[in-house]
Scaffold this active site. Structure first.
Site, PDB file in Angstrom:
ATOM      1  CD  GLU A   1      -2.845   1.389   0.430  1.00 36.25           C
ATOM      2  OE1 GLU A   1      -2.441   1.605  -0.723  1.00 36.25           O
ATOM      3  OE2 GLU A   1      -4.048   1.468   0.751  1.00 36.25           O
ATOM      4  CG  ASP A   2      -0.952   4.860  -1.331  1.00 37.77           C
ATOM      5  OD1 ASP A   2      -1.561   4.280  -0.408  1.00 37.77           O
ATOM      6  OD2 ASP A   2      -1.524   5.658  -2.104  1.00 37.77           O
TER       7      ASP A   2
ATOM      8  CG  ASP B   1      -4.496   9.328   6.710  1.00 39.08           C
ATOM      9  OD1 ASP B   1      -3.746   9.925   7.470  1.00 39.08           O
ATOM     10  OD2 ASP B   1      -5.543   9.834   6.255  1.00 39.08           O
TER      11      ASP B   1
ATOM     12  CG  PHE C   1      -2.970  15.428   1.290  1.00 42.96           C
ATOM     13  CD1 PHE C   1      -3.800  14.398   1.723  1.00 42.96           C
ATOM     14  CD2 PHE C   1      -2.717  15.559  -0.067  1.00 42.96           C
ATOM     15  CE1 PHE C   1      -4.382  13.518   0.819  1.00 42.96           C
ATOM     16  CE2 PHE C   1      -3.315  14.682  -0.981  1.00 42.96           C
ATOM     17  CZ  PHE C   1      -4.147  13.659  -0.534  1.00 42.96           C
TER      18      PHE C   1
ATOM     19  NE  ARG D   1      -3.047   8.144  -9.193  1.00 44.57           N
ATOM     20  CZ  ARG D   1      -3.566   7.778  -8.000  1.00 44.57           C
ATOM     21  NH1 ARG D   1      -2.778   7.446  -7.009  1.00 44.57           N
ATOM     22  NH2 ARG D   1      -4.864   7.771  -7.817  1.00 44.57           N
TER      23      ARG D   1
HETATM   24  P1  IMP Z   1      -6.805   5.306   5.415  1.00 48.70           P
HETATM   25  O1  IMP Z   1      -7.918   4.349   5.253  1.00 48.70           O
HETATM   26  O2  IMP Z   1      -7.233   6.551   6.137  1.00 48.70           O
HETATM   27  O3  IMP Z   1      -5.572   4.691   6.049  1.00 48.70           O
HETATM   28  O4  IMP Z   1      -6.470   5.859   3.970  1.00 48.70           O
HETATM   29  C1  IMP Z   1      -5.460   5.380   3.200  1.00 48.70           C
HETATM   30  C2  IMP Z   1      -5.620   5.927   1.806  1.00 48.70           C
HETATM   31  O5  IMP Z   1      -5.898   7.335   1.829  1.00 48.70           O
HETATM   32  C3  IMP Z   1      -4.316   5.786   1.064  1.00 48.70           C
HETATM   33  O6  IMP Z   1      -4.255   4.580   0.369  1.00 48.70           O
HETATM   34  C4  IMP Z   1      -4.349   6.980   0.143  1.00 48.70           C
HETATM   35  O7  IMP Z   1      -5.035   6.662  -1.039  1.00 48.70           O
HETATM   36  C5  IMP Z   1      -5.136   8.023   0.871  1.00 48.70           C
HETATM   37  N1  IMP Z   1      -4.244   8.968   1.564  1.00 48.70           N
HETATM   38  C6  IMP Z   1      -4.116   9.144   2.889  1.00 48.70           C
HETATM   39  N2  IMP Z   1      -3.232  10.110   3.171  1.00 48.70           N
HETATM   40  C7  IMP Z   1      -2.778  10.560   1.978  1.00 48.70           C
HETATM   41  C8  IMP Z   1      -1.819  11.571   1.605  1.00 48.70           C
HETATM   42  O8  IMP Z   1      -1.173  12.253   2.422  1.00 48.70           O
HETATM   43  N3  IMP Z   1      -1.639  11.733   0.277  1.00 48.70           N
HETATM   44  C9  IMP Z   1      -2.308  11.014  -0.677  1.00 48.70           C
HETATM   45  N4  IMP Z   1      -3.199  10.053  -0.362  1.00 48.70           N
HETATM   46  C10 IMP Z   1      -3.439   9.843   0.949  1.00 48.70           C
HETATM   47 MG    MG Z   2      -4.616   4.525  -1.920  1.00 47.79          MG
END
Ligand code: IMP
Ligand code: MG
Length: 185
Positions: free
Chosen positions: A104-105, A108, A158, A171
């Site tokens: 995963e990237d 958060d 962000f 990207r």
């Molecule tokens: P989570 O479910 O809140 O952990 O969200 C994870 C997803 O939110 C990641 O896979 C990203 O697609 C997006 N995301 C969360 N923070 C960022 C950020 O700082 N930049 C870009 N995408 C983010």
């Molecule tokens: Mg994502």
């Protein structure tokens, strides 16, 4: 900044350079190679954000691994997750009895991955670990998620680039930067 000036102008600053990223990805590849010695893991790329990281990481792992891809979407605003997750593209292959590594990237809130790991374990994966490029531990909202491998812990900002987007853009930036709040406010 070689030709991406227009995109770099939207950044507050570069947080992680391509060189720093490459060094960490190489280190992670070596660690996974050691940890999965004798195994044939399935690496699952979570589209689209992890695509760049995934392409680099798999080439740093010296194992007979296989690949699969999954696309999920979490409803919510452009910069915040709502907690409702939908599978847009499912895996092509069965993961029953497989050693799965979800790539995963960024983690958060952790809501997306917490949901996803439950689904994949229900399908009978033998083991499941998470490899995330970035982790924002300060923003975690779920307690039951272990990020087994991560390259960088970052502050609550962000970020875009190296696969990460804002509204599908940025990207292709080779580095990771903090997006200027004026872009999304
Ligand atoms: P989570 O479910 O809140 O952990 O969200 C994870 C997803 O939110 C990641 O896979 C990203 O697609 C997006 N995301 C969360 N923070 C960022 C950020 O700082 N930049 C870009 N995408 C983010
Ligand atoms: Mg994502």
């Amino acid at each position: 900044m070689d030709g991406h000036e227009e995109l770099y102008n939207d950044l507050e600053c570069v947080l992680l350079t391509r060189e720093e990223i490459a060094a960490k990805v190489q280190e992670l590849g070596k660690q996974i190679t050691r940890d999965y010695a004798g195994k044939k893991p399935v690496l699952v790329c979570i589209l689209k954000g992890a695509a760049v990281f995934f392409a680099d990481l798999i080439r740093e792992i010296s194992l007979p691994l296989t690949l699969d891809f999954m696309a999920i979407s979490s409803y919510g605003s452009a910069t915040k997750t709502s907690g409702v997750v939908r599978i847009l593209k499912d895996l092509d292959n069965d993961i029953l009895g497989k050693d799965v590594i979800v790539v995963e990237d960024i983690v958060d809130s952790g809501i997306t991955l917490s949901y996803l790991t439950k689904i994949l374990m229900q399908r009978g994966a033998k083991s499941l670990r998470i490899a995330a490029l970035l982790d924002k531990p300060a923003r975690r909202k779920v307690q039951d998620l272990t990020v087994d491998y991560s390259c960088f812990n970052i502050p609550d900002a962000f970020v875009v680039g190296y696969g990460l987007d804002f509204n599908q853009t940025y990207r292709n930036l080779p580095d990771i930067g903090i997006l200027s709040p004026r872009i999304y406010e």
